[in-house]
Design a protein around this motif. Structure first.
Motif, PDB file in Angstrom:
ATOM      1  N   ARG A  90       0.760  -1.186   0.196  1.00  0.00           N
ATOM      2  CA  ARG A  90       0.093  -0.080   0.178  1.00  0.00           C
ATOM      3  C   ARG A  90       0.798   1.076   0.074  1.00  0.00           C
ATOM      4  N   PHE A  91       0.127   2.453  -0.495  1.00  0.00           N
ATOM      5  CA  PHE A  91       0.844   3.753  -0.251  1.00  0.00           C
ATOM      6  C   PHE A  91       2.171   3.728  -0.953  1.00  0.00           C
ATOM      7  N   GLU A  92       2.227   3.121  -2.155  1.00  0.00           N
ATOM      8  CA  GLU A  92       3.230   3.331  -3.097  1.00  0.00           C
ATOM      9  C   GLU A  92       3.157   4.478  -4.238  1.00  0.00           C
ATOM     10  N   GLY A  93       2.433   5.422  -3.879  1.00  0.00           N
ATOM     11  CA  GLY A  93       1.999   6.390  -4.769  1.00  0.00           C
ATOM     12  C   GLY A  93       1.132   6.342  -5.768  1.00  0.00           C
ATOM     13  N   PRO A  94       1.079   7.357  -6.683  1.00  0.00           N
ATOM     14  CA  PRO A  94      -0.352   7.576  -7.458  1.00  0.00           C
ATOM     15  C   PRO A  94      -0.321   6.427  -8.687  1.00  0.00           C
ATOM     16  N   LEU A  95       1.112   5.905  -9.126  1.00  0.00           N
ATOM     17  CA  LEU A  95       1.460   4.794 -10.304  1.00  0.00           C
ATOM     18  C   LEU A  95       0.992   3.683  -9.633  1.00  0.00           C
ATOM     19  N   LYS A 160      -0.875  -1.840 -18.817  1.00  0.00           N
ATOM     20  CA  LYS A 160      -0.851  -2.165 -17.538  1.00  0.00           C
ATOM     21  C   LYS A 160       0.202  -3.056 -17.282  1.00  0.00           C
ATOM     22  N   ASP A 161       0.702  -3.869 -18.179  1.00  0.00           N
ATOM     23  CA  ASP A 161       1.952  -4.749 -18.111  1.00  0.00           C
ATOM     24  C   ASP A 161       3.172  -3.824 -18.039  1.00  0.00           C
ATOM     25  N   SER A 162       3.205  -2.808 -18.830  1.00  0.00           N
ATOM     26  CA  SER A 162       4.317  -1.900 -18.962  1.00  0.00           C
ATOM     27  C   SER A 162       4.387  -1.388 -17.412  1.00  0.00           C
ATOM     28  N   LEU A 163       3.506  -0.964 -16.985  1.00  0.00           N
ATOM     29  CA  LEU A 163       3.338  -0.095 -15.473  1.00  0.00           C
ATOM     30  C   LEU A 163       3.829  -1.023 -14.606  1.00  0.00           C
ATOM     31  N   LEU A 164       3.397  -2.405 -14.735  1.00  0.00           N
ATOM     32  CA  LEU A 164       3.616  -3.260 -13.524  1.00  0.00           C
ATOM     33  C   LEU A 164       5.235  -3.490 -13.353  1.00  0.00           C
ATOM     34  N   ALA A 171      11.221   1.693  -9.490  1.00  0.00           N
ATOM     35  CA  ALA A 171      10.820   3.123  -9.807  1.00  0.00           C
ATOM     36  C   ALA A 171       9.436   3.487  -9.293  1.00  0.00           C
ATOM     37  N   ARG A 172       9.206   4.740  -9.054  1.00  0.00           N
ATOM     38  CA  ARG A 172       8.004   5.399  -8.741  1.00  0.00           C
ATOM     39  C   ARG A 172       7.709   6.880  -9.554  1.00  0.00           C
ATOM     40  N   LYS A 173       8.792   7.241 -10.184  1.00  0.00           N
ATOM     41  CA  LYS A 173       8.530   8.611 -10.857  1.00  0.00           C
ATOM     42  C   LYS A 173       7.364   8.588 -11.842  1.00  0.00           C
ATOM     43  N   ILE A 174       6.371   9.324 -11.795  1.00  0.00           N
ATOM     44  CA  ILE A 174       5.336   9.135 -12.747  1.00  0.00           C
ATOM     45  C   ILE A 174       5.914   9.836 -13.963  1.00  0.00           C
ATOM     46  N   ASP A 175       6.310  10.921 -14.008  1.00  0.00           N
ATOM     47  CA  ASP A 175       6.806  11.303 -15.345  1.00  0.00           C
ATOM     48  C   ASP A 175       7.714  10.342 -16.194  1.00  0.00           C
ATOM     49  N   ARG A 176       8.609   9.899 -15.559  1.00  0.00           N
ATOM     50  CA  ARG A 176       9.517   8.927 -16.063  1.00  0.00           C
ATOM     51  C   ARG A 176       8.975   7.723 -16.677  1.00  0.00           C
ATOM     52  N   PHE A 177       7.839   7.225 -16.147  1.00  0.00           N
ATOM     53  CA  PHE A 177       6.937   6.214 -17.042  1.00  0.00           C
ATOM     54  C   PHE A 177       6.218   6.880 -18.034  1.00  0.00           C
ATOM     55  N   TYR A 178       5.690   7.766 -17.819  1.00  0.00           N
ATOM     56  CA  TYR A 178       4.982   8.407 -18.896  1.00  0.00           C
ATOM     57  C   TYR A 178       5.891   8.595 -20.429  1.00  0.00           C
ATOM     58  N   GLN A 179       6.993   9.167 -19.939  1.00  0.00           N
ATOM     59  CA  GLN A 179       8.167   9.384 -21.080  1.00  0.00           C
ATOM     60  C   GLN A 179       8.557   8.055 -21.690  1.00  0.00           C
ATOM     61  N   GLN A 180       8.392   6.948 -21.192  1.00  0.00           N
ATOM     62  CA  GLN A 180       8.590   5.719 -22.000  1.00  0.00           C
ATOM     63  C   GLN A 180       7.506   5.496 -23.077  1.00  0.00           C
TER      64      GLN A 180
END
Length: 215
Positions: A90-95, A160-164, A171-180
């Motif tokens: 729990r509480f791992e951030g918005p991602l 979903k699979d990429s985010l998992l 990693a928890r940085k939301i911007d970096r995930f988006y940039q992928q």
């Protein structure tokens, strides 16, 4: 609330919405911000009322007070800790809330908004949809001025699979995930849409801007 009379730019049955209410509210002393009162109504009621009028499938992503959220909104409540094997925290951030939403949604697209921004508009939602498709993107994210507002976003469920995999690396940085991924930007000129509550001063400011309290 009755369904809003608007020209929809999308087939409503292809879209779900998730209100992210899974944070710890550390900057507000640990309170559950979605339950904070605005004009005698919990804050979650504002965004859920709008989204339920626009979109058939709305979920609340919450790690506390799940029964209260369900009672207030009439929406299914999902938790960050629901059967992801090793990644089950729990509480791992918005991602983490986004991964939950992408996992439980059955539609091709999933809209995400935060629980502490009660002035969200239909126009922003439509802009996210239109920009994603016009730019042939995997996701679209809202922006006002010079920077993006990453928790106002529309994602293809197939991410979903990429985010998992991204979260499993630590990693928890939301911007970096988006940039992928192919990312579209939906510019919104109304800064009030993005107002949120992180301090008592923010709470007072938003109260002044809500001119039409819910009945």
């Amino acid at each position: 609330m009755n369904e809003l009379t608007l020209n929809y730019p999308f087939d409503k049955n292809t879209l779900s919405a998730v209100i992210l209410a899974g944070g710890q509210g550390q900057r507000m002393g640990g309170i559950d911000k979605g339950l904070l009162a605005l004009n005698d109504k919990p804050m979650i009621c504002y965004s859920s009322a709008l989204l339920c009028a626009l979109i058939p499938h709305v979920f609340i992503s919450a790690n506390r007070h799940q029964e209260r959220y369900a009672e207030l909104t009439g929406c299914p409540v999902i938790s960050d800790a629901m059967g992801w094997g090793e990644f089950d925290q729990r509480f791992e951030g918005p991602l983490a809330g986004m991964l939950t939403g992408l996992t439980y949604a059955k539609t091709d697209y999933v809209l995400f908004t935060p629980c502490d921004s009660p002035l969200i508009s239909a126009e922003l939602i439509f802009s996210l949809w239109e920009n994603l498709h016009q730019q042939n993107a995997d996701l679209s994210v809202a922006s006002h001025g010079e920077r993006i507002q990453p928790v106002f976003a529309l994602l293809k469920r197939e991410l979903k699979d990429s985010l998992l995999r991204y979260l499993q690396t630590g990693a928890r940085k939301i911007d970096r995930f988006y940039q992928q991924h192919r990312m579209a930007i939906a510019v919104c000129s109304d800064a009030d849409v993005f107002l949120n509550i992180n301090t008592p001063e923010d709470h007072a400011s938003i109260l002044r801007k809500i001119s039409n309290p819910l009945p």
